[in-house]
Structures are given as structure tokens and as C-alpha cells.
Write an enzyme that holds these catalytic residues in place. Structure first.
Site, PDB file in Angstrom:
ATOM      1  N   GLU A  16     -10.347  28.007 -22.113  1.00  0.00           N
ATOM      2  CA  GLU A  16      -9.426  28.060 -23.259  1.00  0.00           C
ATOM      3  C   GLU A  16      -9.942  29.098 -24.245  1.00  0.00           C
ATOM      4  O   GLU A  16     -11.149  29.176 -24.485  1.00  0.00           O
ATOM      5  CB  GLU A  16      -9.360  26.696 -23.967  1.00  0.00           C
ATOM      6  CG  GLU A  16      -8.460  26.736 -25.218  1.00  0.00           C
ATOM      7  CD  GLU A  16      -8.570  25.480 -26.069  1.00  0.00           C
ATOM      8  OE1 GLU A  16      -7.925  24.477 -25.707  1.00  0.00           O
ATOM      9  OE2 GLU A  16      -9.303  25.508 -27.085  1.00  0.00           O
ATOM     10  N   THR A  47      -4.490  28.795 -27.243  1.00  0.00           N
ATOM     11  CA  THR A  47      -4.033  27.746 -28.158  1.00  0.00           C
ATOM     12  C   THR A  47      -2.904  28.253 -29.062  1.00  0.00           C
ATOM     13  O   THR A  47      -2.640  29.455 -29.156  1.00  0.00           O
ATOM     14  CB  THR A  47      -5.185  27.206 -29.039  1.00  0.00           C
ATOM     15  OG1 THR A  47      -5.658  28.267 -29.853  1.00  0.00           O
ATOM     16  CG2 THR A  47      -6.304  26.640 -28.193  1.00  0.00           C
ATOM     17  N   ALA A  50       0.125  25.782 -35.383  1.00  0.00           N
ATOM     18  CA  ALA A  50       1.295  25.685 -36.250  1.00  0.00           C
ATOM     19  C   ALA A  50       0.861  25.572 -37.711  1.00  0.00           C
ATOM     20  O   ALA A  50       1.676  25.445 -38.592  1.00  0.00           O
ATOM     21  CB  ALA A  50       2.133  24.480 -35.856  1.00  0.00           C
ATOM     22  N   HIS A  77      -0.181  27.355 -24.972  1.00  0.00           N
ATOM     23  CA  HIS A  77       0.018  26.069 -25.647  1.00  0.00           C
ATOM     24  C   HIS A  77       1.257  26.168 -26.551  1.00  0.00           C
ATOM     25  O   HIS A  77       1.626  27.260 -26.989  1.00  0.00           O
ATOM     26  CB  HIS A  77      -1.181  25.722 -26.518  1.00  0.00           C
ATOM     27  CG  HIS A  77      -2.449  25.470 -25.753  1.00  0.00           C
ATOM     28  ND1 HIS A  77      -3.489  24.737 -26.269  1.00  0.00           N
ATOM     29  CD2 HIS A  77      -2.852  25.841 -24.518  1.00  0.00           C
ATOM     30  CE1 HIS A  77      -4.469  24.676 -25.390  1.00  0.00           C
ATOM     31  NE2 HIS A  77      -4.113  25.355 -24.316  1.00  0.00           N
ATOM     32  N   ARG A 107       2.462  17.627 -29.057  1.00  0.00           N
ATOM     33  CA  ARG A 107       3.141  17.253 -30.291  1.00  0.00           C
ATOM     34  C   ARG A 107       2.568  18.046 -31.465  1.00  0.00           C
ATOM     35  O   ARG A 107       3.293  18.498 -32.343  1.00  0.00           O
ATOM     36  CB  ARG A 107       2.947  15.746 -30.551  1.00  0.00           C
ATOM     37  CG  ARG A 107       3.706  15.254 -31.765  1.00  0.00           C
ATOM     38  CD  ARG A 107       3.157  13.937 -32.272  1.00  0.00           C
ATOM     39  NE  ARG A 107       1.830  14.101 -32.855  1.00  0.00           N
ATOM     40  CZ  ARG A 107       1.129  13.131 -33.397  1.00  0.00           C
ATOM     41  NH1 ARG A 107       1.617  11.901 -33.423  1.00  0.00           N
ATOM     42  NH2 ARG A 107      -0.058  13.367 -33.917  1.00  0.00           N
ATOM     43  N   ASP A 109      -0.587  18.090 -34.666  1.00  0.00           N
ATOM     44  CA  ASP A 109      -1.026  17.122 -35.681  1.00  0.00           C
ATOM     45  C   ASP A 109      -0.037  17.085 -36.841  1.00  0.00           C
ATOM     46  O   ASP A 109       0.565  18.097 -37.188  1.00  0.00           O
ATOM     47  CB  ASP A 109      -2.421  17.500 -36.191  1.00  0.00           C
ATOM     48  CG  ASP A 109      -3.481  17.222 -35.141  1.00  0.00           C
ATOM     49  OD1 ASP A 109      -3.342  16.217 -34.405  1.00  0.00           O
ATOM     50  OD2 ASP A 109      -4.438  18.005 -35.052  1.00  0.00           O
ATOM     51  N   ALA A 122       5.257  14.602 -27.604  1.00  0.00           N
ATOM     52  CA  ALA A 122       5.190  15.578 -26.498  1.00  0.00           C
ATOM     53  C   ALA A 122       6.149  15.176 -25.381  1.00  0.00           C
ATOM     54  O   ALA A 122       6.738  16.031 -24.719  1.00  0.00           O
ATOM     55  CB  ALA A 122       3.756  15.679 -25.989  1.00  0.00           C
ATOM     56  N   HIS A 145      -6.238   8.488 -28.097  1.00  0.00           N
ATOM     57  CA  HIS A 145      -5.879   9.409 -29.182  1.00  0.00           C
ATOM     58  C   HIS A 145      -6.238   8.763 -30.522  1.00  0.00           C
ATOM     59  O   HIS A 145      -6.086   7.549 -30.686  1.00  0.00           O
ATOM     60  CB  HIS A 145      -4.372   9.708 -29.109  1.00  0.00           C
ATOM     61  CG  HIS A 145      -3.910  10.695 -30.126  1.00  0.00           C
ATOM     62  ND1 HIS A 145      -3.222  10.325 -31.256  1.00  0.00           N
ATOM     63  CD2 HIS A 145      -4.055  12.042 -30.197  1.00  0.00           C
ATOM     64  CE1 HIS A 145      -2.955  11.418 -31.980  1.00  0.00           C
ATOM     65  NE2 HIS A 145      -3.444  12.464 -31.355  1.00  0.00           N
ATOM     66  N   LYS A 161       4.773  10.060 -20.819  1.00  0.00           N
ATOM     67  CA  LYS A 161       4.689  11.526 -20.839  1.00  0.00           C
ATOM     68  C   LYS A 161       4.675  12.075 -19.413  1.00  0.00           C
ATOM     69  O   LYS A 161       5.330  13.081 -19.122  1.00  0.00           O
ATOM     70  CB  LYS A 161       3.422  11.903 -21.608  1.00  0.00           C
ATOM     71  CG  LYS A 161       3.200  13.332 -21.862  1.00  0.00           C
ATOM     72  CD  LYS A 161       2.436  13.555 -23.165  1.00  0.00           C
ATOM     73  CE  LYS A 161       0.952  13.465 -23.053  1.00  0.00           C
ATOM     74  NZ  LYS A 161       0.280  13.882 -24.295  1.00  0.00           N
TER      75      LYS A 161
HETATM   76  P1  FAD Z   1       1.624  12.892 -27.965  1.00  0.00           P
HETATM   77  O1  FAD Z   1       1.443  12.794 -26.504  1.00  0.00           O
HETATM   78  O2  FAD Z   1       3.034  13.012 -28.478  1.00  0.00           O
HETATM   79  O3  FAD Z   1       0.927  11.612 -28.622  1.00  0.00           O
HETATM   80  C1  FAD Z   1       0.671  11.576 -30.035  1.00  0.00           C
HETATM   81  C2  FAD Z   1       0.412  10.148 -30.481  1.00  0.00           C
HETATM   82  O4  FAD Z   1       1.622   9.403 -30.411  1.00  0.00           O
HETATM   83  C3  FAD Z   1      -0.598   9.382 -29.627  1.00  0.00           C
HETATM   84  O5  FAD Z   1      -1.310   8.507 -30.475  1.00  0.00           O
HETATM   85  C4  FAD Z   1       0.287   8.594 -28.654  1.00  0.00           C
HETATM   86  O6  FAD Z   1      -0.360   7.412 -28.195  1.00  0.00           O
HETATM   87  C5  FAD Z   1       1.497   8.287 -29.539  1.00  0.00           C
HETATM   88  N1  FAD Z   1       2.765   8.210 -28.786  1.00  0.00           N
HETATM   89  C6  FAD Z   1       3.179   9.020 -27.806  1.00  0.00           C
HETATM   90  N2  FAD Z   1       4.406   8.647 -27.372  1.00  0.00           N
HETATM   91  C7  FAD Z   1       4.770   7.578 -28.119  1.00  0.00           C
HETATM   92  C8  FAD Z   1       5.936   6.746 -28.172  1.00  0.00           C
HETATM   93  N3  FAD Z   1       6.971   6.955 -27.336  1.00  0.00           N
HETATM   94  N4  FAD Z   1       5.959   5.735 -29.082  1.00  0.00           N
HETATM   95  C9  FAD Z   1       4.926   5.524 -29.937  1.00  0.00           C
HETATM   96  N5  FAD Z   1       3.795   6.295 -29.928  1.00  0.00           N
HETATM   97  C10 FAD Z   1       3.724   7.297 -29.037  1.00  0.00           C
HETATM   98  N6  FAD Z   1      -3.218  21.153 -31.241  1.00  0.00           N
HETATM   99  C11 FAD Z   1      -2.690  22.309 -31.738  1.00  0.00           C
HETATM  100  O7  FAD Z   1      -2.211  22.334 -32.879  1.00  0.00           O
HETATM  101  N7  FAD Z   1      -2.694  23.466 -30.985  1.00  0.00           N
HETATM  102  C12 FAD Z   1      -3.194  23.515 -29.730  1.00  0.00           C
HETATM  103  O8  FAD Z   1      -3.165  24.565 -29.079  1.00  0.00           O
HETATM  104  C13 FAD Z   1      -3.756  22.307 -29.174  1.00  0.00           C
HETATM  105  N8  FAD Z   1      -4.263  22.282 -27.913  1.00  0.00           N
HETATM  106  C14 FAD Z   1      -4.716  21.094 -27.394  1.00  0.00           C
HETATM  107  C15 FAD Z   1      -5.176  21.076 -26.066  1.00  0.00           C
HETATM  108  C16 FAD Z   1      -5.656  19.885 -25.506  1.00  0.00           C
HETATM  109  C17 FAD Z   1      -6.130  19.876 -24.064  1.00  0.00           C
HETATM  110  C18 FAD Z   1      -5.692  18.688 -26.295  1.00  0.00           C
HETATM  111  C19 FAD Z   1      -6.235  17.412 -25.702  1.00  0.00           C
HETATM  112  C20 FAD Z   1      -5.236  18.717 -27.604  1.00  0.00           C
HETATM  113  C21 FAD Z   1      -4.741  19.903 -28.175  1.00  0.00           C
HETATM  114  N9  FAD Z   1      -4.247  19.943 -29.482  1.00  0.00           N
HETATM  115  C22 FAD Z   1      -3.741  21.125 -29.991  1.00  0.00           C
HETATM  116  C23 FAD Z   1      -4.300  18.749 -30.342  1.00  0.00           C
HETATM  117  C24 FAD Z   1      -2.989  17.923 -30.281  1.00  0.00           C
HETATM  118  O9  FAD Z   1      -1.933  18.652 -30.855  1.00  0.00           O
HETATM  119  C25 FAD Z   1      -3.247  16.618 -31.050  1.00  0.00           C
HETATM  120  O10 FAD Z   1      -4.203  15.833 -30.395  1.00  0.00           O
HETATM  121  C26 FAD Z   1      -2.005  15.817 -31.437  1.00  0.00           C
HETATM  122  O11 FAD Z   1      -2.409  14.882 -32.447  1.00  0.00           O
HETATM  123  C27 FAD Z   1      -1.387  15.015 -30.284  1.00  0.00           C
HETATM  124  O12 FAD Z   1      -0.731  15.826 -29.409  1.00  0.00           O
HETATM  125  P2  FAD Z   1      -0.165  15.218 -28.026  1.00  0.00           P
HETATM  126  O13 FAD Z   1       0.645  16.261 -27.397  1.00  0.00           O
HETATM  127  O14 FAD Z   1      -1.246  14.582 -27.241  1.00  0.00           O
HETATM  128  O15 FAD Z   1       0.806  14.065 -28.618  1.00  0.00           O
END
Ligand code: FAD
Length: 287
Positions: A16, A47, A50, A77, A107, A109, A122, A145, A161
Site C-alpha cells: 500500500e 489510499t 476524503a 481505494h 465507508r 471515517d 461499504a 472495528h 458486505k
Molecule cells: P463498513 O464496512 O461500512 O463498517 C463500518 C462500521 O459499521 C463497522 O463498525 C461495522 O461493524 C458497522 N456496520 C457495517 N454494516 C452495518 C449495518 N448494516 N448495520 C449496522 N452497522 C454496520 N480510510 C480512508 O479514509 N482511506 C483509505 O484509503 C482507507 N484504506 C483502508 C484500507 C484498509 C485495508 C482498512 C482496513 C481500512 C482503511 N481505511 C481507509 C479506514 C476505513 O475507512 C475505516 O476503518 C472506516 O471506519 C470503516 O470503513 P469500512 O469500509 O470497513 O466500513
């Protein structure tokens, strides 16, 4: 090349990078990719920010340089909080015109001014990107998470997901491989069957480790703390301890048959080289 095709054939090795911030130019970031590619990674992910750094515009530019200049697969990403369908459509058009076939759907932060518009999780973004013809990865969290109240609930959400069409998963960083092995078993029991690539971040200093662990909720094993105590205030010794620890971690993951190893390089080619050599020594990488 589609990452799902790579993972169907072999255990992967990838890096990455983050796009240029501040004074760093796109050319300098492309140079980092070129140096990392000397280690023959299967792909390089870029990466997406936003946040205030304003570097998200450059993710697709760097991806294009990786695909077209360096000749390696790029994984771009993308975060969806604060974005409308038309924002995502514009980004997808940029990916297509850059020749990028792979996207990590996130998704992002929560932050002031970055509320959900058309996509809340996501799992809402993933089918949208699949419909656009992309190979789509998702993030997963061996220790859960940070926002989620339990590992079980987080796994339920991960299952949603994956069922939404995720082709592969990349983990959040972890420092104790046992956390990953337990997570892999839980995924297996939950019938989450897509390849899971392990994300490993070598710590580079005591301060950086504290910040990372706090931001993502990763636990720090006592053996890591002891190594940093032994390194004392010597910044070079802290860095070396982090790279050595990551090399030990990846050797153990290789011995335990993981689907892939993804190194958070922090744009430092020397980290890429060290981990590559550790994986070549243990026979994980083909000659
Ligand atoms: P999601 O999968 O949407 O989950 C987010 C939260 O919501 C979790 O707590 C999950 O349990 C909960 N959730 C999911 N679905 C539901 C539902 N249907 N109902 C209720 N709760 C639910 N961030 C950046 O800004 N830029 C990047 O380039 C970046 N790269 C990353 C790469 C990796 C490999 C990882 C692991 C993280 C990265 N991140 C990045 C961080 C990421 O954006 C954060 O961890 C963010 O808080 C969660 O993203 P997610 O896609 O996992 O979210």
C-alpha cells in the site's frame, strides 16, 4: 489484471502507498511505486483521503502511473461517506480511463461535514461498484472495528458486505498473528469464503505505533513493547525493531498458509525490500 484472478492462482504479495501530500509531487510518489515494484508485488494499492489533505484527487492519477508506467496492477481505494452517486460515478469514470480494474470499497471515517448521502456503509457501495464492472475488495478487522460493540456483530456486518459482492478482503493491521488466525476461523464458521489478505504495518517509531494502535483499536503485545523499550530513544533502533518484527510476522503468516500478505509501506521502499527478502528466504515468494 483483476485481483480476484491473481488470488485464484496464488498467495499474493502486495504493497500500500498513499498519494502525495504537502510538497510531495505525483512524480515522487510514482518513483516510490517504481522502487517498490523492484520487489515484484502482485499489486500496489493507493489510499484515498476524503479528509482535509485534499489528496484524494491523486489516487486515480497514481493508479494510472502504476498501471501504465510501471506495468503493475493498481488497487484504488475509495470511501463513500460524504459522496453522492454522481461523485462515485465520476470517480469510476476516472478509474476506467486510467485502466484500473480494482477498487477497495470503504465507508471511511465519520467527520464533521462528511455525513452519508447515498451510501451509509461499504456494503451499500460494493454492489454499485460491481455493477460498474470493477473487481471489488473490502476491509475487515481481525480485532473488530473500533465502532462496533462486539466481534460477533462486526462479523455479521462483514458477512453482509461479502454477500453484497466483495471479491476479496484486506485486513486492518494487527500485531499478534493469533488474532488473525482466530478471525480466519470465525470467518470460516460464518461461511465467509472470499480470500482474506493480511495487512501488515511495520511500526517505525514508538509514537507512530501508539497513534496507529489508538486510531484503529489494534492491541500491542507485550513483546512489541519490550522491543521498543530496548530500542530506547534511538529513532533508528525503533525503526529497525519494527521492520524486524514485521518480517517475523510475515514469515509466520507464510508458514500458516494465508491467502495473501499486503504491506503498509508508508511510502518507504526500504520497508518493501526488507519484507520481500524475508518472504523470499522462507520460500513464500517464487524466484
Ligand atoms: P463498513 O464496512 O461500512 O463498517 C463500518 C462500521 O459499521 C463497522 O463498525 C461495522 O461493524 C458497522 N456496520 C457495517 N454494516 C452495518 C449495518 N448494516 N448495520 C449496522 N452497522 C454496520 N480510510 C480512508 O479514509 N482511506 C483509505 O484509503 C482507507 N484504506 C483502508 C484500507 C484498509 C485495508 C482498512 C482496513 C481500512 C482503511 N481505511 C481507509 C479506514 C476505513 O475507512 C475505516 O476503518 C472506516 O471506519 C470503516 O470503513 P469500512 O469500509 O470497513 O466500513
Amino acid at each position: 489484471m483483476r485481483i480476484s484472478d491473481i488470488l485464484a492462482r496464488r498467495q499474493s504479495f502486495s504493497f500500500e502507498i498513499f498519494p502525495p501530500k504537502g510538497d510531495m509531487s505525483v512524480d515522487q510518489a510514482a518513483q516510490v511505486s517504481t522502487e517498490l515494484c523492484e520487489n515484484h508485488p502482485d499489486w500496489i494499492s493507493v489510499t484515498f483521503s476524503a479528509g482535509g489533505s485534499g489528496n484524494s484527487e491523486r489516487t486515480a492519477d497514481i493508479g494510472r502511473r502504476i498501471e501504465r508506467g510501471v506495468g503493475t496492477t493498481a488497487l484504488a481505494h475509495l470511501t463513500c461517506l460524504g459522496s453522492s452517486r454522481s461523485d462515485i460515478d465520476a470517480y469510476v469514470r476516472r478509474l476506467h480511463s486510467a485502466g484500473i480494474e480494482n477498487v477497495l470499497a470503504l465507508r471511511g471515517d465519520h467527520a464533521p461535514g462528511r455525513e452519508a448521502i447515498d451510501f451509509t456503509y461499504a456494503s451499500d457501495l460494493i454492489p454499485y461498484l460491481k455493477d460498474a464492472g470493477l473487481c471489488v475488495g473490502g476491509a475487515c478487522y481481525p480485532e473488530g472495528h473500533v465502532e462496533c460493540e462486539s466481534l460477533e456483530a462486526d462479523l455479521e456486518h462483514l458477512k453482509l458486505k461479502v454477500d453484497a459482492g466483495t471479491d476479496f478482503l484486506v485486513t486492518q493491521l494487527f500485531f499478534d498473528n493469533e488474532d488473525f488466525y482466530r478471525f480466519r476461523e470465525r470467518c470460516d464458521r460464518k461461511r465467509i469464503k472470499v480470500p482474506i489478505v493480511c495487512g501488515i504495518m511495520p511500526f517505525t517509531s514508538t509514537r507512530q505505533l501508539q497513534r496507529m494502535a489508538f486510531n484503529c483499536g489494534a492491541s500491542i503485545p507485550a513483546r512489541v513493547v519490550k522491543r521498543l523499550v530496548a530500542a530506547g530513544d534511538d529513532v533508528r533502533a525503533q525503526f529497525d525493531a519494527g521492520v524486524r518484527y514485521a518480517c517475523e510476522q510475515v514469515r509466520d503468516l507464510a508458514a500458516n498458509g494465508v491467502d495473501g500478505i499486503h504491506i503498509y509501506s508508508m511510502n518507504r521502499p526500504e520497508i518493501g525490500r526488507a519484507v520481500h527478502d524475508a518472504l523470499a528466504d522462507c520460500g513464500y515468494l517464487r524466484a
